[in-house]
Design a protein around this motif. Structure first.
Motif, PDB file in Angstrom:
ATOM      1  N   ALA A   1       0.842  -1.202   0.000  1.00 24.13           N
ATOM      2  CA  ALA A   1       0.000   0.000   0.000  1.00 24.13           C
ATOM      3  C   ALA A   1       0.870   1.242   0.000  1.00 24.13           C
ATOM      4  N   GLY A   2       0.590   2.156  -0.913  1.00 28.98           N
ATOM      5  CA  GLY A   2       1.335   3.402  -0.994  1.00 28.98           C
ATOM      6  C   GLY A   2       2.661   3.300  -1.722  1.00 28.98           C
ATOM      7  N   GLU A   3       3.043   2.099  -2.160  1.00 29.11           N
ATOM      8  CA  GLU A   3       4.330   1.922  -2.831  1.00 29.11           C
ATOM      9  C   GLU A   3       4.227   2.334  -4.298  1.00 29.11           C
ATOM     10  N   LYS A   4       5.071   3.266  -4.715  1.00 27.76           N
ATOM     11  CA  LYS A   4       5.063   3.731  -6.097  1.00 27.76           C
ATOM     12  C   LYS A   4       5.743   2.707  -7.000  1.00 27.76           C
ATOM     13  N   PHE A   5       5.327   2.660  -8.254  1.00 23.51           N
ATOM     14  CA  PHE A   5       5.995   1.786  -9.216  1.00 23.51           C
ATOM     15  C   PHE A   5       5.989   2.453 -10.591  1.00 23.51           C
ATOM     16  N   ASN A   6       6.964   2.068 -11.403  1.00 22.86           N
ATOM     17  CA  ASN A   6       7.133   2.654 -12.734  1.00 22.86           C
ATOM     18  C   ASN A   6       6.461   1.790 -13.792  1.00 22.86           C
ATOM     19  N   ASN A   7       6.452   2.292 -15.023  1.00 24.16           N
ATOM     20  CA  ASN A   7       5.955   1.514 -16.154  1.00 24.16           C
ATOM     21  C   ASN A   7       6.809   0.255 -16.331  1.00 24.16           C
ATOM     22  N   TYR A   8       6.189  -0.795 -16.795  1.00 26.24           N
ATOM     23  CA  TYR A   8       6.941  -2.026 -17.051  1.00 26.24           C
ATOM     24  C   TYR A   8       6.196  -2.823 -18.114  1.00 26.24           C
ATOM     25  N   SER A   9       6.587  -4.067 -18.346  1.00 28.34           N
ATOM     26  CA  SER A   9       5.962  -4.894 -19.375  1.00 28.34           C
ATOM     27  C   SER A   9       5.309  -6.121 -18.764  1.00 28.34           C
ATOM     28  N   HIS A  10       4.243  -6.556 -19.392  1.00 24.56           N
ATOM     29  CA  HIS A  10       3.558  -7.792 -19.006  1.00 24.56           C
ATOM     30  C   HIS A  10       3.123  -8.483 -20.288  1.00 24.56           C
ATOM     31  N   LYS A  11       3.677  -9.666 -20.551  1.00 21.39           N
ATOM     32  CA  LYS A  11       3.353 -10.432 -21.757  1.00 21.39           C
ATOM     33  C   LYS A  11       3.528  -9.586 -23.018  1.00 21.39           C
ATOM     34  N   ASP A  12       4.653  -8.885 -23.059  1.00 19.94           N
ATOM     35  CA  ASP A  12       5.033  -8.042 -24.207  1.00 19.94           C
ATOM     36  C   ASP A  12       4.121  -6.841 -24.395  1.00 19.94           C
ATOM     37  N   LEU A  13       3.301  -6.542 -23.409  1.00 19.57           N
ATOM     38  CA  LEU A  13       2.464  -5.343 -23.450  1.00 19.57           C
ATOM     39  C   LEU A  13       3.005  -4.325 -22.463  1.00 19.57           C
ATOM     40  N   ARG A  14       2.892  -3.059 -22.806  1.00 21.25           N
ATOM     41  CA  ARG A  14       3.354  -2.000 -21.923  1.00 21.25           C
ATOM     42  C   ARG A  14       2.330  -1.788 -20.814  1.00 21.25           C
ATOM     43  N   VAL A  15       2.800  -1.802 -19.579  1.00 22.98           N
ATOM     44  CA  VAL A  15       1.950  -1.515 -18.423  1.00 22.98           C
ATOM     45  C   VAL A  15       2.238  -0.079 -17.988  1.00 22.98           C
ATOM     46  N   ILE A  16       1.217   0.773 -18.070  1.00 25.09           N
ATOM     47  CA  ILE A  16       1.347   2.172 -17.674  1.00 25.09           C
ATOM     48  C   ILE A  16       0.975   2.282 -16.199  1.00 25.09           C
ATOM     49  N   SER A  17       1.906   2.731 -15.382  1.00 21.55           N
ATOM     50  CA  SER A  17       1.647   2.896 -13.958  1.00 21.55           C
ATOM     51  C   SER A  17       0.777   4.121 -13.711  1.00 21.55           C
ATOM     52  N   LEU A  18      -0.324   3.912 -13.011  1.00 19.77           N
ATOM     53  CA  LEU A  18      -1.155   5.014 -12.540  1.00 19.77           C
ATOM     54  C   LEU A  18      -1.006   5.186 -11.033  1.00 19.77           C
ATOM     55  N   TYR A  19       0.152   4.706 -10.536  1.00 16.45           N
ATOM     56  CA  TYR A  19       0.490   4.917  -9.138  1.00 16.45           C
ATOM     57  C   TYR A  19       2.004   5.096  -9.015  1.00 16.45           C
ATOM     58  N   GLY A  20       2.499   6.012  -9.834  1.00 18.78           N
ATOM     59  CA  GLY A  20       3.920   6.325  -9.819  1.00 18.78           C
ATOM     60  C   GLY A  20       4.097   7.822  -9.954  1.00 18.78           C
ATOM     61  N   ILE A  21       4.851   8.236 -10.958  1.00 18.71           N
ATOM     62  CA  ILE A  21       5.035   9.666 -11.209  1.00 18.71           C
ATOM     63  C   ILE A  21       3.689  10.328 -11.492  1.00 18.71           C
ATOM     64  N   ASN A  22       2.834   9.609 -12.223  1.00 19.51           N
ATOM     65  CA  ASN A  22       1.514  10.141 -12.576  1.00 19.51           C
ATOM     66  C   ASN A  22       0.413   9.217 -12.060  1.00 19.51           C
ATOM     67  N   LYS A  23      -0.618   9.811 -11.489  1.00 14.63           N
ATOM     68  CA  LYS A  23      -1.817   9.057 -11.142  1.00 14.63           C
ATOM     69  C   LYS A  23      -2.900   9.221 -12.204  1.00 14.63           C
TER      70      LYS A  23
END
Length: 391
Positions: free
Chosen positions: A77-99
């Protein structure tokens, strides 16, 4: 003019994702799709929405948007994370630099598909992430399809109508609102809680169920809500996060354990058994416990880490209100322990206003008046909610 399309069919009990599949993905044909989802976004057979969309030929899945806890629902809870990949798809973090999703994140999409499992309490940030996605869709004129899911808290309403807004609750609704994500999106869009309305919002309803709390089975939407029992208790005991009491993070029973190194657990149990709380009778089961919070992947740096805490484990019948019970406990701790402290601003955000905390701080205040005010808020909110119930 806003056009709402509510898609529903009469077959076996299904979530919105199951109806989408049975409808042969007709709403997504030849569309470039972005999905707001996580590992709990599963169909009735336990298949994740991403696997389902990857394996169909009707549309093009472009990217995934992930809320707090990440797509795998394993961040603390509350831990920020960056964009990454899942099954060759881009995962956009909505709990990192940008919500909030950026234009660059949405520019190559025709449709945003929202399939997120909420827990029915305003403390949970997923509804805020959904709201920001709706805001962006309205701003950039992108269609939205919401795949509806059950609410483990059912239809009941309880708690004060929120007056203090931030990412832990953006809307004037009670803590326990008794609505599905689809119904909430409908209300948010129609009540003018977005800067602009979404002109093309489709809500694919669940079908053939007795209660909106019906599940095929529970898949944890975040690390500390492992089961429906915890989701129910969380509705009340999450309030302890706004205090210096442990709410059980870092233990085997988050939100079921309440305590601290300075609590006398025997006196606490005696109070519960001999106070106004005893009116609940056998519907509440309390045990004295000792517990030691430990840091883990889903609960990093919990309160009183590696310290022995004394307190209680809680099990309450689902016919009761966990918020009401938790307010009685908070009153006890405030009146009996000099060590007890509110994190004033955070508690007020969780509760929705400063009314309860300030009532305790006013020696002449009777906490029962808080329950009267809550009952008034319930009546007021129910009149608004009634227009948007889909089941």
């Amino acid at each position: 003019m806003v056009v709402y399309t509510f898609l529903s069919f009469i077959f076996s009990i299904d979530y919105g994702i199951d109806v989408l599949v049975d409808n042969q993905f007709s709403e997504l044909t030849d569309k470039r799709v972005g999905v707001l989802a996580n590992s709990a976004s599963i169909d009735k057979n336990g298949n994740n929405i991403i696997d389902i969309l990857i394996n169909n030929d009707h549309s093009s899945l472009i990217k995934i948007f992930a809320p707090e806890h990440g797509f795998e629902a394993n961040y603390s809870a509350g831990e920020k994370f960056n964009n990454y990949s899942h099954k060759d798809l881009r995962v956009i973090s909505l709990y990192g630099i940008n919500k909030k999703p950026l234009y660059i994140d949405l520019a190559d999409l025709d449709i945003i598909l929202i399939d997120i499992q909420d827990v029915g309490s305003t403390y949970y940030t997923y509804l805020s992430t959904v709201t920001y996605m709706l805001e962006a869709a309205a701003k950039y004129n992108i269609s939205v399809i919401v795949l509806d899911r059950p609410n483990p808290m059912g239809r009941a309403i309880y708690g004060p109508k929120k007056e203090k807004f931030n990412f832990i609750g953006l809307h004037p609704i009670p803590i326990r609102h008794g609505m599905t994500i689809g119904e909430l999106c409908y209300m948010i869009n129609e009540e003018g809680w977005l800067s602009n309305k979404i002109e093309n919002l489709k809500i694919i309803k669940m079908r053939n169920f007795k209660e909106i709390s019906d599940f095929n089975y529970w898949f944890p939407p975040s690390p500390n809500i492992p089961d429906i029992k915890t989701a129910f208790l969380y509705n009340g005991t999450c309030l302890f996060e706004g205090t210096n009491l442990s709410e059980g993070r870092g233990t085997q029973a988050p939100f079921q354990y309440i305590g601290a190194p300075w609590v006398n657990s025997k006196e606490l149990v005696d109070y519960i058994n001999n106070s106004d709380i005893k009116k609940y009778g056998s519907k509440i089961k309390i045990k004295e416990i000792e517990f030691t919070p430990k840091s883990n992947e889903g609960a990093k740096n919990p309160k009183y880490e590696n310290q022995t805490c004394y307190g209680i484990s809680i099990d309450i019948d689902q016919s009761l209100e966990p918020i009401e019970f938790s307010l009685y406990l908070l009153e006890y701790f405030y009146n009996h322990y000099d060590e007890f402290l509110f994190n004033d601003n955070f508690f007020d955000i969780l509760y929705g206003s400063s009314d309860f905390r300030e009532c305790l701080e006013d020696n002449g205040c009777n906490v029962e008046t808080i329950f009267v005010d809550i009952d008034k808020d319930i009546i007021e909110f129910n009149k608004v909610r009634e227009k948007y119930l889909l089941y």
